[in-house]
Design a protein around this motif. Structure first.
Motif, mmCIF file in Angstrom:
data_model
loop_
_atom_site.group_PDB
_atom_site.id
_atom_site.type_symbol
_atom_site.label_atom_id
_atom_site.label_comp_id
_atom_site.label_asym_id
_atom_site.label_seq_id
_atom_site.Cartn_x
_atom_site.Cartn_y
_atom_site.Cartn_z
ATOM 1 N N LYS A 171 0.836 -1.123 -0.082
ATOM 2 C CA LYS A 171 0.149 -0.037 -0.088
ATOM 3 C C LYS A 171 0.868 1.347 -0.070
ATOM 4 C CE LYS A 171 -4.365 -1.596 1.992
ATOM 5 N NZ LYS A 171 -5.346 -1.356 3.115
ATOM 6 N N SER A 172 0.213 2.351 -0.325
ATOM 7 C CA SER A 172 1.000 3.627 -0.695
ATOM 8 C C SER A 172 -0.008 4.688 -0.742
ATOM 9 C CB SER A 172 2.221 3.594 -1.841
ATOM 10 O OG SER A 172 2.769 4.962 -1.816
ATOM 11 N N ASN A 173 0.455 5.899 -0.213
ATOM 12 C CA ASN A 173 -0.404 7.106 -0.588
ATOM 13 C C ASN A 173 0.364 7.829 -1.761
ATOM 14 O OD1 ASN A 173 -1.766 6.662 1.929
ATOM 15 N ND2 ASN A 173 -0.386 7.718 3.296
ATOM 16 N N ILE A 174 -0.498 8.597 -2.373
ATOM 17 C CA ILE A 174 0.013 9.391 -3.376
ATOM 18 C C ILE A 174 -0.874 10.584 -3.508
ATOM 19 C CG2 ILE A 174 -1.781 8.048 -5.028
ATOM 20 C CD1 ILE A 174 0.464 8.259 -7.041
ATOM 21 N N ASN A 175 -0.298 11.654 -3.771
ATOM 22 C CA ASN A 175 -0.720 13.064 -3.885
ATOM 23 C C ASN A 175 -1.387 13.228 -5.315
ATOM 24 O OD1 ASN A 175 0.158 13.803 -1.091
ATOM 25 N ND2 ASN A 175 2.155 13.775 -1.670
ATOM 26 N N ILE A 176 -2.170 14.224 -5.459
ATOM 27 C CA ILE A 176 -2.578 15.025 -6.613
ATOM 28 C C ILE A 176 -1.427 15.175 -7.476
ATOM 29 C CG2 ILE A 176 -3.826 16.690 -7.663
ATOM 30 C CD1 ILE A 176 -5.768 16.635 -5.421
ATOM 31 N N LYS B 52 9.964 -21.418 -18.445
ATOM 32 C CA LYS B 52 10.812 -20.564 -18.334
ATOM 33 C C LYS B 52 11.522 -19.865 -19.276
ATOM 34 C CE LYS B 52 15.028 -19.606 -15.400
ATOM 35 N NZ LYS B 52 15.950 -20.331 -14.778
ATOM 36 N N ARG B 53 11.613 -20.583 -20.666
ATOM 37 C CA ARG B 53 12.181 -19.793 -21.790
ATOM 38 C C ARG B 53 11.104 -19.274 -22.446
ATOM 39 N NH1 ARG B 53 15.085 -24.925 -22.375
ATOM 40 N NH2 ARG B 53 13.615 -25.744 -23.874
ATOM 41 N N ALA B 54 9.890 -19.482 -22.463
ATOM 42 C CA ALA B 54 8.852 -18.878 -22.891
ATOM 43 C C ALA B 54 8.417 -17.720 -22.139
ATOM 44 C CB ALA B 54 7.557 -19.785 -23.267
ATOM 45 N N GLY B 55 8.742 -17.463 -21.000
ATOM 46 C CA GLY B 55 8.174 -16.579 -19.962
ATOM 47 C C GLY B 55 6.973 -16.905 -19.491
ATOM 48 N N ASN B 56 6.706 -16.193 -18.098
ATOM 49 C CA ASN B 56 5.387 -16.539 -17.179
ATOM 50 C C ASN B 56 4.574 -15.431 -17.485
ATOM 51 O OD1 ASN B 56 5.984 -18.962 -15.774
ATOM 52 N ND2 ASN B 56 7.493 -18.073 -14.423
ATOM 53 N N THR B 57 3.131 -16.141 -17.308
ATOM 54 C CA THR B 57 2.058 -14.954 -17.244
ATOM 55 C C THR B 57 2.109 -14.038 -15.966
ATOM 56 O OG1 THR B 57 0.720 -16.513 -18.556
ATOM 57 C CG2 THR B 57 -0.288 -14.644 -17.493
ATOM 58 N N VAL B 58 2.157 -12.935 -16.277
ATOM 59 C CA VAL B 58 2.273 -11.819 -15.152
ATOM 60 C C VAL B 58 0.993 -10.907 -14.847
ATOM 61 C CG1 VAL B 58 3.363 -9.826 -14.029
ATOM 62 C CG2 VAL B 58 4.958 -11.795 -15.175
ATOM 63 N N TYR B 59 0.671 -10.919 -13.500
ATOM 64 C CA TYR B 59 -0.621 -10.315 -13.311
ATOM 65 C C TYR B 59 -0.198 -9.071 -12.474
ATOM 66 C CZ TYR B 59 -2.975 -14.692 -14.918
ATOM 67 O OH TYR B 59 -3.240 -15.719 -15.528
ATOM 68 N N ILE B 60 -0.610 -7.849 -12.891
ATOM 69 C CA ILE B 60 -0.256 -6.543 -11.842
ATOM 70 C C ILE B 60 -1.800 -6.333 -11.885
ATOM 71 C CG2 ILE B 60 0.936 -4.365 -11.861
ATOM 72 C CD1 ILE B 60 2.816 -6.869 -11.941
ATOM 73 N N SER B 61 -2.149 -6.068 -10.401
ATOM 74 C CA SER B 61 -3.421 -5.571 -10.273
ATOM 75 C C SER B 61 -3.615 -4.532 -9.125
ATOM 76 C CB SER B 61 -4.380 -6.673 -9.528
ATOM 77 O OG SER B 61 -3.783 -7.373 -8.360
ATOM 78 N N LEU B 62 -4.269 -3.471 -9.257
ATOM 79 C CA LEU B 62 -4.456 -2.442 -8.485
ATOM 80 C C LEU B 62 -5.809 -2.260 -7.914
ATOM 81 C CD1 LEU B 62 -2.662 1.014 -8.695
ATOM 82 C CD2 LEU B 62 -5.262 0.958 -8.477
ATOM 83 N N ASN B 63 -5.871 -1.863 -6.659
ATOM 84 C CA ASN B 63 -7.075 -1.486 -5.945
ATOM 85 C C ASN B 63 -6.855 -0.267 -5.233
ATOM 86 O OD1 ASN B 63 -9.154 -3.896 -4.406
ATOM 87 N ND2 ASN B 63 -8.667 -3.710 -6.309
ATOM 88 N N THR B 64 -7.860 0.868 -5.443
ATOM 89 C CA THR B 64 -7.835 2.064 -4.804
ATOM 90 C C THR B 64 -8.823 1.931 -3.549
ATOM 91 O OG1 THR B 64 -7.909 3.163 -6.852
ATOM 92 C CG2 THR B 64 -8.451 4.507 -5.116
ATOM 93 N N CYS B 65 -8.163 2.276 -2.313
ATOM 94 C CA CYS B 65 -8.408 2.258 -1.108
ATOM 95 C C CYS B 65 -9.000 3.524 -0.437
ATOM 96 C CB CYS B 65 -7.306 1.389 0.059
ATOM 97 S SG CYS B 65 -6.798 -0.191 -0.688
ATOM 98 N N TYR C 241 -3.451 3.262 -2.297
ATOM 99 C CA TYR C 241 -3.908 2.266 -3.531
ATOM 100 C C TYR C 241 -3.153 1.181 -2.883
ATOM 101 C CZ TYR C 241 1.010 3.453 -5.426
ATOM 102 O OH TYR C 241 2.204 3.661 -5.602
ATOM 103 N N GLU C 242 -3.413 -0.163 -3.321
ATOM 104 C CA GLU C 242 -2.920 -1.254 -2.967
ATOM 105 C C GLU C 242 -2.322 -2.124 -4.292
ATOM 106 O OE1 GLU C 242 -3.852 -4.119 0.558
ATOM 107 O OE2 GLU C 242 -4.948 -5.145 -1.393
ATOM 108 N N VAL C 243 -1.215 -2.154 -4.497
ATOM 109 C CA VAL C 243 -0.563 -2.812 -5.785
ATOM 110 C C VAL C 243 -0.021 -4.220 -5.563
ATOM 111 C CG1 VAL C 243 1.631 -1.721 -5.822
ATOM 112 C CG2 VAL C 243 0.745 -2.396 -8.009
ATOM 113 N N ALA C 244 -0.299 -5.029 -6.572
ATOM 114 C CA ALA C 244 0.414 -6.217 -6.092
ATOM 115 C C ALA C 244 0.471 -6.828 -7.427
ATOM 116 C CB ALA C 244 -0.735 -7.386 -5.423
ATOM 117 N N ALA C 245 1.464 -8.003 -7.511
ATOM 118 C CA ALA C 245 1.924 -8.822 -8.722
ATOM 119 C C ALA C 245 1.979 -10.332 -8.417
ATOM 120 C CB ALA C 245 3.442 -8.213 -9.047
ATOM 121 N N SER C 246 1.725 -10.940 -9.410
ATOM 122 C CA SER C 246 1.684 -12.404 -9.198
ATOM 123 C C SER C 246 1.808 -13.186 -10.707
ATOM 124 C CB SER C 246 0.057 -12.787 -8.850
ATOM 125 O OG SER C 246 0.075 -14.271 -8.502
ATOM 126 N N ILE C 247 2.547 -14.381 -10.539
ATOM 127 C CA ILE C 247 2.480 -15.130 -11.572
ATOM 128 C C ILE C 247 1.677 -16.230 -11.526
ATOM 129 C CG2 ILE C 247 4.926 -14.703 -11.519
ATOM 130 C CD1 ILE C 247 5.532 -17.151 -10.346
#
Length: 630
Positions: free
Chosen positions: A95-100, A143-156, A236-242
């Motif tokens: 989680k992180s605060n972010i200003n205008i 591994k050679r082809a790469g992994n599927t990566v999910y980057i998700s964000l929620n505004t809290c 916001y809350e940001v997360a990454a996952s394979i």
């Protein structure tokens, strides 16, 4: 000069192979560095028990005042990411605060992209979890082809509007923007970076998701818009996952339906959870399950919540009402039930504390992935479904009632008197009165049915298509629907509603005048509009004027088709009482124009509303009055 020993052909080949191996080993060591265990002071946002994290420091990496630091580890990650960029681990939200007007950057390092997958847990009944292939050759190919990566964000958390009109769209804060770069040439994606090396994803209702394939570092930028119409910060809350999105959203499916409500409460249900038979293991597992879903609800007079309607943590922050959601002091009731269409398991929510004459938003949600929640859990950030609308009634002489003992399929508002049956304490007595009366009427019918030769040869049965069990089922469905009428506000002007008790006073003592309500004297004097179809309503409950959602005509038709003619059942004729006693189902599946057990608003068009299997029937031309209810 000494002579070299003469080698045999086999020895020569061995020597050459050994020399080549030594040479390749030296080349490998010169190009790579061995990886050793490291000790790194973790950021305070990261749980101390979980060390599967990376963090890029702005401060001097040689400062060891907070403990030992692995210089090689810091240099290795910092060499690929610019200062001020924080790193994410697999399934570990930050989680992180972010200003205008501010932009913040994160990185999902290649070590995590190509690292170990997380555990998903046992899941819900009937769900089949994907079994991961741990074969070495398959893992190397992936591994050679790469992994599927999910980057998700929620505004809290979101800024507050400078406008005083909370019901307008101007009160909805602008959304954050998510930037993704897979190129080392753009390690700080954002509004000022090269657009050809980054993807831009606008956050929608507090939610954003990137899905792509990567085998190296994934660079993330999160930017807050410039605005003068709002003040404050976003969190916001940001997360990454394979493995799967850490935060979930079902944007095109609500999976939540409004059954009915009164002026302070509402009953909501999910869709069927399984199509399995009642004697199956899966069916029983669902019925015995602790309710897996929760519900958020918010009054539509505050549109700001639409800025986080797709965000689990945002709804947890802003929703006024919740059921089965951790962190809310006043929890509403959630439980599994098989009441309703099809008799399949589903979850129901009884939501109280609502305002009269109000429109609400409802959002189905799941804490975590139903097995666990929080960091380190695949899908641990929670899931939200699409929004539904529902309304409360204006008047206080309709009370929501469900979970009766005999008429167990009844789940809607019924006529009441708030003075005799207060909403907070009197509903059990009201339910008992209606239910016991219906049970007594059924017992009289049962005595008559026992006179019919049910267990006999097929040639002696009253019908080859129906039997006594069908008759008993149809009678109970009909009986509960007509003795426990579905109540609507008298002020409701829908044309399919039937006015009742027009000549009786309201609970506050006021009465209806023909001039004030536009009611004709004929309606005031008519038996159909000046009384209820169930005598105990007028004699004991005395709700005053209300309107009734009439029982569906097919309930009566199914009754006379399922039972032997000897019982004398018949339905009223068109133009001679049918329209005053029964209603017609609407082709619009989102509108309840006649009452049947298991009815719910906003049902999908794919759901059959013909619960009795009755689609086309012939109206029998006969009239009978049974207990003054037909």
């Amino acid at each position: 000069m000494p002579l070299l020993p003469k080698l045999t052909p086999l020895q020569s080949r061995f020597a050459a192979s050994l020399a080549a191996s030594v040479f390749l080993l030296l080349v490998y060591l010169s190009l790579t560095k061995p990886h050793f265990a490291y000790a790194l002071e973790l950021d305070s946002r990261i749980p101390s028990e979980d060390h599967n994290h990376y963090f890029i420091f702005d401060e001097d990496p040689l400062d060891i005042s907070n403990g030992p630091i692995d210089i090689e580890q810091v240099e290795r990650i910092a060499a690929r990411a610019e200062a001020g960029t924080s790193a994410l681990a697999n399934n570990d939200a930050q989680k992180s605060n972010i200003n205008i007007g501010e932009t913040q950057n994160w990185v999902f390092p290649s070590e995590a992209v190509n690292g170990s997958h997380g555990a998903t847990g046992v899941g819900l009944p009937s769900e089949k979890l994907e079994e991961r292939d741990v074969d070495i050759e398959v893992a190397e190919l992936r591994k050679r082809a790469g992994n599927t990566v999910y980057i998700s964000l929620n505004t809290c958390l979101q800024p507050s509007s400078n406008t005083t009109n909370t019901t307008s769209n101007a009160a909805i804060p602008p959304q954050l923007t998510l930037y993704i770069s897979l190129s080392d040439s753009n390690q700080t994606p954002g509004p000022g970076s090269d657009s050809s090396t980054q993807q831009t994803i606008t956050v929608d209702g507090g939610y954003a998701l990137f899905k792509g394939t990567a085998d190296g570092d994934v660079y993330i930028g999160i930017s807050a818009p410039n605005t003068t119409a709002f003040e404050g910060i976003w969190n916001y809350e940001v997360a990454a996952s394979i493995d799967a999105p850490f935060h979930g959203l079902h944007q095109n499916s609500s999976n939540l339906y409004f059954v009915d409500g009164d002026n302070h409460a509402a009953l909501l249900i999910t869709n069927d959870t399984t199509e399995a038979d009642s004697n199956s293991t899966v069916y029983q597992e669902w019925m015995n399950l602790s309710p897996p879903w929760g519900v958020f609800a918010a009054n539509q007079n505050d549109t700001a919540i639409l800025g986080v309607k797709n965000s689990f943590c945002g709804l947890r922050t802003y929703a006024q009402i919740a059921a089965n959601i951790d962190g809310f002091t006043n929890q509403n009731v959630a439980k599994m039930t098989n009441r309703g269409l099809g008799g399949k398991p589903k979850e129901q929510f009884y939501i109280t504390g609502l305002n009269a004459s109000s429109n609400y938003w409802g959002m189905l949600a799941m804490v975590g992935n139903s097995t666990a929640h929080g960091n380190g859990v695949v899908g641990g950030g929670g899931t939200v479904w699409d929004v539904i609308d529902f309304q409360t009634k204006s008047e206080d002489n309709c009370a929501l009632m469900y979970n009766l003992s005999f008429c167990s399929e009844v789940a809607y508002a019924v006529p009441t008197n708030p003075d005799k049956y207060p909403p907070t304490t009197g509903l059990p007595d009201l339910a008992g009165l209606y239910d016991s009366h219906a049970a007594q009427m059924y017992q009289y019918f049962n005595y008559s049915l026992q006179q019919i030769p049910c267990n006999t040869t097929s040639s002696s049965q009253y019908s080859l298509a129906r039997n006594c069990d069908d008759c008993a089922r149809a009678y109970k469905q009909w009986l509960c629907a007509v003795t426990i009428p579905r109540c609507e506000d008298y002020s409701n002007t829908s044309p399919y509603l039937m006015p009742r008790n027009l000549g009786q006073p309201f609970a506050n003592g006021s009465t209806i005048s023909a001039s004030e309500f536009g009611v004709t004297q004929q309606l005031l004097n008519s038996v159909a509009t000046n009384s209820s179809r169930n005598p105990i309503i007028d004699e004991t409950i005395q709700p005053g004027p209300y309107k009734e959602v009439l029982p569906c005509q097919d309930l009566c038709w199914d009754l006379i088709q399922s039972c032997p003619a000897a019982l004398g059942f018949a339905c009223p004729l068109p133009g001679a009482g049918l329209e005053d006693s029964y209603g017609i189902r609407s082709n619009n599946s989102g509108l309840i124009t006649c009452s049947y057990l298991g009815a719910a608003y906003y049902l999908s068009g794919a759901v059959s509303i013909s619960i009795l299997g009755v689609r086309t029937m012939v109206l029998l031309i006969s009239v009978a009055v049974l207990m003054n209810l037909l």
